[in-house]
Each structure stands twice: as structure tokens, then as C-alpha cells.
Motif scaffolding. Structure first.
Motif, PDB file in Angstrom:
ATOM      1  N   ILE A  43       0.889  -1.166   0.000  1.00  0.00           N
ATOM      2  CA  ILE A  43       0.000   0.000   0.000  1.00  0.00           C
ATOM      3  C   ILE A  43       0.921   1.207   0.000  1.00  0.00           C
ATOM      4  O   ILE A  43       1.506   1.554   1.021  1.00  0.00           O
ATOM      5  N   LYS A  44       1.063   1.825  -1.145  1.00  0.00           N
ATOM      6  CA  LYS A  44       2.113   2.834  -1.303  1.00  0.00           C
ATOM      7  C   LYS A  44       1.562   4.067  -1.996  1.00  0.00           C
ATOM      8  O   LYS A  44       0.474   4.065  -2.576  1.00  0.00           O
ATOM      9  N   GLN A  45       2.343   5.125  -1.901  1.00  0.00           N
ATOM     10  CA  GLN A  45       2.009   6.341  -2.614  1.00  0.00           C
ATOM     11  C   GLN A  45       2.333   6.165  -4.096  1.00  0.00           C
ATOM     12  O   GLN A  45       3.235   5.410  -4.452  1.00  0.00           O
ATOM     13  N   PRO A  46       1.603   6.832  -4.974  1.00  0.00           N
ATOM     14  CA  PRO A  46       1.830   6.659  -6.412  1.00  0.00           C
ATOM     15  C   PRO A  46       3.278   6.975  -6.810  1.00  0.00           C
ATOM     16  O   PRO A  46       3.882   7.921  -6.301  1.00  0.00           O
ATOM     17  N   GLU A  47       3.819   6.142  -7.697  1.00  0.00           N
ATOM     18  CA  GLU A  47       5.153   6.328  -8.284  1.00  0.00           C
ATOM     19  C   GLU A  47       6.257   6.301  -7.233  1.00  0.00           C
ATOM     20  O   GLU A  47       7.312   6.910  -7.433  1.00  0.00           O
ATOM     21  N   ALA A  48       6.032   5.636  -6.115  1.00  0.00           N
ATOM     22  CA  ALA A  48       7.072   5.526  -5.085  1.00  0.00           C
ATOM     23  C   ALA A  48       7.729   4.159  -5.215  1.00  0.00           C
ATOM     24  O   ALA A  48       7.104   3.132  -4.961  1.00  0.00           O
ATOM     25  N   ASP A  49       8.987   4.158  -5.635  1.00  0.00           N
ATOM     26  CA  ASP A  49       9.703   2.895  -5.802  1.00  0.00           C
ATOM     27  C   ASP A  49      10.139   2.326  -4.457  1.00  0.00           C
ATOM     28  O   ASP A  49      10.029   1.129  -4.207  1.00  0.00           O
ATOM     29  N   LYS A  50      10.636   3.187  -3.591  1.00  0.00           N
ATOM     30  CA  LYS A  50      11.083   2.750  -2.277  1.00  0.00           C
ATOM     31  C   LYS A  50      10.052   3.138  -1.223  1.00  0.00           C
ATOM     32  O   LYS A  50       9.212   4.008  -1.439  1.00  0.00           O
ATOM     33  N   ALA A  51      10.142   2.464  -0.093  1.00  0.00           N
ATOM     34  CA  ALA A  51       9.187   2.716   0.982  1.00  0.00           C
ATOM     35  C   ALA A  51       9.322   4.141   1.503  1.00  0.00           C
ATOM     36  O   ALA A  51      10.421   4.607   1.794  1.00  0.00           O
ATOM     37  N   THR A  52       8.201   4.837   1.622  1.00  0.00           N
ATOM     38  CA  THR A  52       8.155   6.200   2.147  1.00  0.00           C
ATOM     39  C   THR A  52       7.679   6.163   3.596  1.00  0.00           C
ATOM     40  O   THR A  52       7.141   5.163   4.065  1.00  0.00           O
ATOM     41  N   PRO A  53       7.861   7.253   4.330  1.00  0.00           N
ATOM     42  CA  PRO A  53       7.330   7.301   5.697  1.00  0.00           C
ATOM     43  C   PRO A  53       5.834   7.016   5.774  1.00  0.00           C
ATOM     44  O   PRO A  53       5.350   6.417   6.740  1.00  0.00           O
ATOM     45  N   TRP A  54       5.076   7.426   4.757  1.00  0.00           N
ATOM     46  CA  TRP A  54       3.634   7.153   4.732  1.00  0.00           C
ATOM     47  C   TRP A  54       3.378   5.654   4.670  1.00  0.00           C
ATOM     48  O   TRP A  54       2.526   5.115   5.378  1.00  0.00           O
ATOM     49  N   ILE A 100       1.762   2.710   7.653  1.00  0.00           N
ATOM     50  CA  ILE A 100       0.744   1.668   7.506  1.00  0.00           C
ATOM     51  C   ILE A 100       1.273   0.337   8.016  1.00  0.00           C
ATOM     52  O   ILE A 100       0.569  -0.426   8.691  1.00  0.00           O
ATOM     53  N   THR A 101       2.526   0.036   7.708  1.00  0.00           N
ATOM     54  CA  THR A 101       3.131  -1.194   8.217  1.00  0.00           C
ATOM     55  C   THR A 101       3.152  -1.201   9.741  1.00  0.00           C
ATOM     56  O   THR A 101       2.847  -2.213  10.385  1.00  0.00           O
ATOM     57  N   ALA A 102       3.513  -0.047  10.327  1.00  0.00           N
ATOM     58  CA  ALA A 102       3.530   0.052  11.788  1.00  0.00           C
ATOM     59  C   ALA A 102       2.130  -0.028  12.382  1.00  0.00           C
ATOM     60  O   ALA A 102       1.949  -0.459  13.522  1.00  0.00           O
ATOM     61  N   LEU A 103       1.116   0.359  11.605  1.00  0.00           N
ATOM     62  CA  LEU A 103      -0.262   0.291  12.077  1.00  0.00           C
ATOM     63  C   LEU A 103      -0.763  -1.156  12.136  1.00  0.00           C
ATOM     64  O   LEU A 103      -1.436  -1.563  13.087  1.00  0.00           O
ATOM     65  N   LEU A 104      -0.424  -1.964  11.130  1.00  0.00           N
ATOM     66  CA  LEU A 104      -0.951  -3.319  11.020  1.00  0.00           C
ATOM     67  C   LEU A 104      -0.143  -4.347  11.805  1.00  0.00           C
ATOM     68  O   LEU A 104      -0.697  -5.368  12.241  1.00  0.00           O
ATOM     69  N   LYS A 105       1.134  -4.107  11.995  1.00  0.00           N
ATOM     70  CA  LYS A 105       1.986  -5.131  12.609  1.00  0.00           C
ATOM     71  C   LYS A 105       1.596  -5.463  14.049  1.00  0.00           C
ATOM     72  O   LYS A 105       1.490  -6.647  14.397  1.00  0.00           O
ATOM     73  N   PRO A 106       1.343  -4.503  14.931  1.00  0.00           N
ATOM     74  CA  PRO A 106       1.047  -4.869  16.333  1.00  0.00           C
ATOM     75  C   PRO A 106      -0.232  -5.681  16.500  1.00  0.00           C
ATOM     76  O   PRO A 106      -0.345  -6.474  17.441  1.00  0.00           O
ATOM     77  N   ILE A 107      -1.208  -5.504  15.615  1.00  0.00           N
ATOM     78  CA  ILE A 107      -2.487  -6.203  15.751  1.00  0.00           C
ATOM     79  C   ILE A 107      -2.587  -7.395  14.800  1.00  0.00           C
ATOM     80  O   ILE A 107      -3.664  -7.980  14.637  1.00  0.00           O
ATOM     81  N   ASN A 108      -1.451  -7.752  14.163  1.00  0.00           N
ATOM     82  CA  ASN A 108      -1.458  -8.853  13.189  1.00  0.00           C
ATOM     83  C   ASN A 108      -2.496  -8.579  12.106  1.00  0.00           C
ATOM     84  O   ASN A 108      -3.300  -9.452  11.729  1.00  0.00           O
ATOM     85  N   GLY A 109      -2.454  -7.340  11.594  1.00  0.00           N
ATOM     86  CA  GLY A 109      -3.496  -6.871  10.691  1.00  0.00           C
ATOM     87  C   GLY A 109      -3.585  -7.624   9.382  1.00  0.00           C
ATOM     88  O   GLY A 109      -4.680  -7.921   8.903  1.00  0.00           O
ATOM     89  N   TRP A 110      -2.437  -7.947   8.782  1.00  0.00           N
ATOM     90  CA  TRP A 110      -2.480  -8.648   7.500  1.00  0.00           C
ATOM     91  C   TRP A 110      -3.149 -10.008   7.656  1.00  0.00           C
ATOM     92  O   TRP A 110      -3.929 -10.438   6.799  1.00  0.00           O
ATOM     93  N   GLN A 111      -2.858 -10.704   8.742  1.00  0.00           N
ATOM     94  CA  GLN A 111      -3.467 -12.011   8.976  1.00  0.00           C
ATOM     95  C   GLN A 111      -4.978 -11.884   9.138  1.00  0.00           C
ATOM     96  O   GLN A 111      -5.740 -12.755   8.687  1.00  0.00           O
ATOM     97  N   LYS A 112      -5.441 -10.815   9.740  1.00  0.00           N
ATOM     98  CA  LYS A 112      -6.870 -10.644   9.954  1.00  0.00           C
ATOM     99  C   LYS A 112      -7.574 -10.199   8.674  1.00  0.00           C
ATOM    100  O   LYS A 112      -8.744 -10.544   8.448  1.00  0.00           O
TER     101      LYS A 112
END
Length: 481
Positions: free
Chosen positions: A79-90, A94-106
Motif C-alpha cells: 500500500i504505497k504512494q503513487p510512483e514511489a519505488d522505495k518505501a516512504t514514511p507514509w 501503515i506497516t507500523a499500524l498493522l503489525k502490532p495487531i497482526n493486521g495482514w493475517q486478519k
């Protein structure tokens, strides 16, 4: 007599009309035999419990759900910003939001439950200081995601104001069950809890529904459910016939001069009150439960009742192919090959195409809705974004190296044929092999000559030697002359 004939004709017509009416709900596709499904043992109306039972207790249904689920989620999307090749702070937020609650698995759990029933639900637990029954407002953090089966959530009220086209006909309040109705086994006294949930905190995934009516979702197992019934019949019937043959059902035959009552006597010859049948049944049970038992008969003959077990493979293959077609999976992918042969390349391509189409048409809209609703409540920073799925058809590391070797071989073949330039340069080969490209001048061309020594490496070397042009062999020969 004429009245009797007329009344009989009218009764016949009424009975035929009733049969025609009932045949509309019999579920058969055969117009000649409208009740064929009932005779075959197929259910006319299916409910969520049927689908979940087939998923939890049936190998083909369980395999179909997880084959599709596993391929679609083989690698997580970005889930990235348009035309962003490398990971941005935005994106990292999102990764930091989903990781503690095992969001991807849910989120995967939401998709799995959607594949079983008509729809599935996801409840947002946001730290906004309000109960679940009130509208979602600006929150500080996402505390949890709760995926639910179809039977764990229901609509308790609907918007009925026809003057409001934005909300008319949509749920006004949900109610969700903390424990699924179909859950079996010991729950250790877990309380049965129903809680009101506002629609702003609920996300529905109903694959196959064209609009907002999630009741129109199409269960994955619905089209092939009759084939699942056939597979269960064949598997269970074949196992039962094998068991009956192995159980050694005893058949006893006495001739005319036999005296079977003798076997009911005590060892000393005194009579007992037992019947011949009870004695033979006890001997039969002992024979089937103990390898060292034997039977004693007086003028009788004991044989075993055997049934001819037919090969059910052709019927099983027909039903299995029909079910594989209903879920859009190649037979070799879903069931494998008994000979150990892997699925063909074409089957793998169809399998990948099925998963890619589902990623784009079902999962991307689902993730897009999730991000947008998190942006609306302030959990995720507002802004444009896109969902990027990894290439499912990308070659493996072994295939990459094999392709790189083929490119090197092509270069050698061209060189041996007199070509002065390679077909592929070094960076092209490294890219195909899965390696990073080298910077310009760092060996990106093939050179057979040994490179000149670096004058700076030799302290006694002439510093101007590197600037002098190479000697001309013709000039040296003229000087000698």
C-alpha cells in the motif's frame, strides 16, 4: 358415469398442477424428472451451515478455499504512494499500524470467511472514546480488527427514509456475535455475547455481489455443492464396502441330518437354555475380535459373505472434475496427480491467472476501502495511494539463474560465430539473474585484453607513462631499417 369421468379428469389436472408447482422448487435441471435432486440426495436450498460444514469436514472444499486464498496472498501487497519505488514514511506508517495487531493475517481471515459464505464482515476497534454502537469518529489508534463469518453478524435495523437516496435501504445498525454459531466443541463456558455495532465500524466483503446488497454474494462452494455430495457418497460408500468385506460376515448353512442343538450344550453334555442363534453370534463376534478364535458347528458349514467391490475411480474423477471447474481451479492443481507428476505449465498459468484476476477485482477494492476508511477517521494520513501486488508469475531463483546461464551461452555462441559485440551486456544478465546492476565502467563489458596497470600502484613508475600513447609497431621497424 360421465360425472365420474369428469371428476376424475379434474382431480388428475389438479394433481398435475400441484406437481408442476412443486417441481419449480425441486431444484432439478431435468424437466423429465423434476424430483431428481431429491432422489440423488441433493439439497434444494443451501444455507451457510452447509457451506461451513463442507469447508471444515470435506477435503475438496477445504482445499479449494485454501488453494485460492494461499495463492492470492502468497506475497503481501504494497500500500504505497503513487510512483514511489522505495518505501516512504507514509507506507512505513501503515506497516507500523498493522503489525502490532497482526493486521495482514486478519485481513486474510476476512477473505477466507468470505470464500466460505455469501459475505464476511470486519469490525474496526478504534480508540476514539466511543462505544461500538455509535458512529466512528476521529481516533488515536487502531486497536484491533475482528473478522466475522456470515452467521456472526446480522442487521437489526435499516434506513427506511426514501427521501435520502444515500442511505435508503442500507443497514442502520449491525449486531455481531462474539462466538460463531457453527463453532463446535467445548467452549469452556465462554459467554454468548451479542453487541450492537454502527455500520461505520463494519466493513463487508461479499464476493460476487454487483452492488451494495451483500446478501447477493456468491459462495465459492455453491455451484459445485452437488459434486461434493457425490464425492462424499463415493468415498464413504467405498470405505463402507471395504469394511464389510474385511469384517468377515459369517453365513452358516446346516444340512438336513445336522443336529445344531448340540452346540448349545455344556461341555459335559447337559442341555442349556441358550438358542443356536445366540451361540453362533457369540462365536462370530469372538472370531472377528480375536485372531485365535474358532467356530464349532455340528453338521454345519460356515462361509464368509463377500461383496464385489467395484472401482469407483471413474465416477470419482467425474465429480472431482466438475467441482474443480465450479471453483475455477485446474484438476491437477486442486487434487494433484497420483502418479507424482506435477501440474502442467498451462494449468499453473490458469491457476496464476485466477489468482491475479481476483487480486485486482476483489482484494484491491477491499484494501482500498479499508485504507480510505482509516483515512477518514484520522488513523492513516490522507493522500492518494495505490495497491501494488507482487508478480505471481515471477521466476524462482533457480529459474533466474537458469535464464542468466542461457544468456551467457547465447553470448558465447555469437562470439564463436564471429560477432564482435555480445548480444546481452553484463547488467542485462545480472538483472535477469536477480542481481543488482553494476555502475557504469565497473565491468559492464566483456574484455579479453588484460587492463593496463595503474601507475599509482608502483611508486617507481613514470607518472607520465599513462599519458604517453602506445608505441606504433610500424615506427619501430622503420627505425631499425
Amino acid at each position: 358415469m360421465a360425472d365420474l369421468i369428469t371428476n376424475t379428469y379434474e382431480l388428475t389436472q389438479i394433481a398435475r398442477a400441484r406437481n408442476d408447482f412443486l417441481s419449480e422448487f425441486a431444484g432439478s435441471l431435468d424437466a423429465k424428472r423434476p424430483d431428481a435432486w431429491r432422489q440423488y440426495g441433493y439439497k434444494t436450498d443451501l444455507c451457510f451451515r452447509d457451506y461451513r460444514q463442507a469447508y471444515e469436514r470435506g477435503g475438496p472444499a477445504h482445499g479449494a478455499v485454501h488453494k485460492i486464498l494461499g495463492k492470492c496472498w502468497e506475497r503481501l501487497p504494497r500500500i504505497k504512494q503513487p510512483e514511489a519505488d522505495k518505501a516512504t514514511p507514509w507506507e512505513e506508517a501503515i506497516t507500523a499500524l498493522l503489525k502490532p495487531i497482526n493486521g495482514w493475517q486478519k485481513l486474510m481471515g476476512l477473505d477466507r470467511r468470505n470464500l466460505v459464505g455469501r459475505f464476511a464482515a470486519l469490525i474496526y476497534r478504534v480508540a476514539d472514546g466511543r462505544p461500538l454502537s455509535e458512529p466512528l469518529s476521529k481516533g488515536d489508534a487502531l486497536k484491533d480488527l475482528i473478522p466475522l463469518y456470515e452467521d456472526q453478524i446480522k442487521v437489526t435495523s435499516w434506513h427506511s427514509d426514501q427521501n435520502d437516496p444515500d442511505t435508503y435501504g442500507k443497514p442502520a445498525m449491525f449486531q455481531y456475535r462474539a462466538r460463531g454459531e457453527s463453532l463446535s466443541g467445548d467452549n469452556q463456558g465462554k459467554p454468548e455475547m451479542w453487541a450492537d455495532v454502527h455500520p461505520s465500524r463494519v466493513q463487508i466483503l461479499a464476493e460476487g455481489a454487483d452492488g451494495d446488497d451483500f446478501f447477493e454474494g456468491v459462495p465459492l462452494l455453491k455451484a459445485g455443492f452437488n459434486a461434493l455430495v457425490d464425492l462424499e457418497k463415493l468415498r464413504g460408500g467405498g470405505a463402507e464396502s471395504a469394511l464389510k468385506n474385511a469384517a468377515r460376515t459369517i453365513v452358516v448353512k446346516f444340512d438336513a441330518q445336522a443336529s445344531p442343538t448340540t452346540i448349545t450344550s455344556n461341555p459335559d453334555g447337559s442341555p442349556t437354555e441358550r438358542s443356536v442363534k445366540s451361540v453362533i453370534e457369540d462365536q462370530t463376534k469372538a472370531l472377528n475380535s480375536n485372531q485365535d478364535s474358532s467356530m464349532v458347528l455340528q453338521g454345519g458349514e460356515a462361509t464368509t459373505l463377500q461383496t464385489q467391490a467395484s472401482d469407483l475411480s471413474p465416477q470419482w474423477t467425474i465429480a472431482a472434475n466438475e467441482f474443480a471447474a465450479s471453483v475455477g481451479l485446474p484438476f491437477t492443481v486442486l487434487f494433484g496427480q497420483q502418479t507424482g507428476r506435477l501440474a502442467s505449465d498451462e494449468d499453473q498459468k490458469d491457476y496464476i491467472a485466477r489468482a491475479v484476476g481476483r487480486q485486482l477485482n476483489t482484494l484491491t477494492p477491499m484494501l482500498t476501502e479499508f485504507v480510505q476508511r482509516m483515512q477518514a477517521c484520522g488513523i492513516i494520513e490522507a493522500g492518494e495511494f495505490e495497491i501494488e501486488w507482487p508478480d505471481l508469475g515471477a521466476p524462482s531463483d533457480e529459474q533466474r539463474l537458469d535464464n542468466a546461464v542461457k544468456m551467457v551461452t547465447a553470448n558465447k555462441t555469437a562470439y564463436d560465430g564471429g560477432s564482435l559485440e555480445p548480444i546481452f551486456d553484463l547488467n542485462e544478465i545480472r538483472k535477469v539473474g536477480g542481481f543488482e546492476e553494476r555502475a557504469a565502467g565497473a565491468g559492464d563489458e566483456f574484455k579479453e585484453d588484460t587492463p593496463p596497470a595503474d601507475p599509482a600502484a608502483d611508486p617507481n613508475a613514470d607518472p607520465t607513462a599513462a599519458k604517453k600513447p602506445p608505441a606504433d609497431p610500424k615506427a619501430k621497424s622503420q627505425a631499425k631499417k
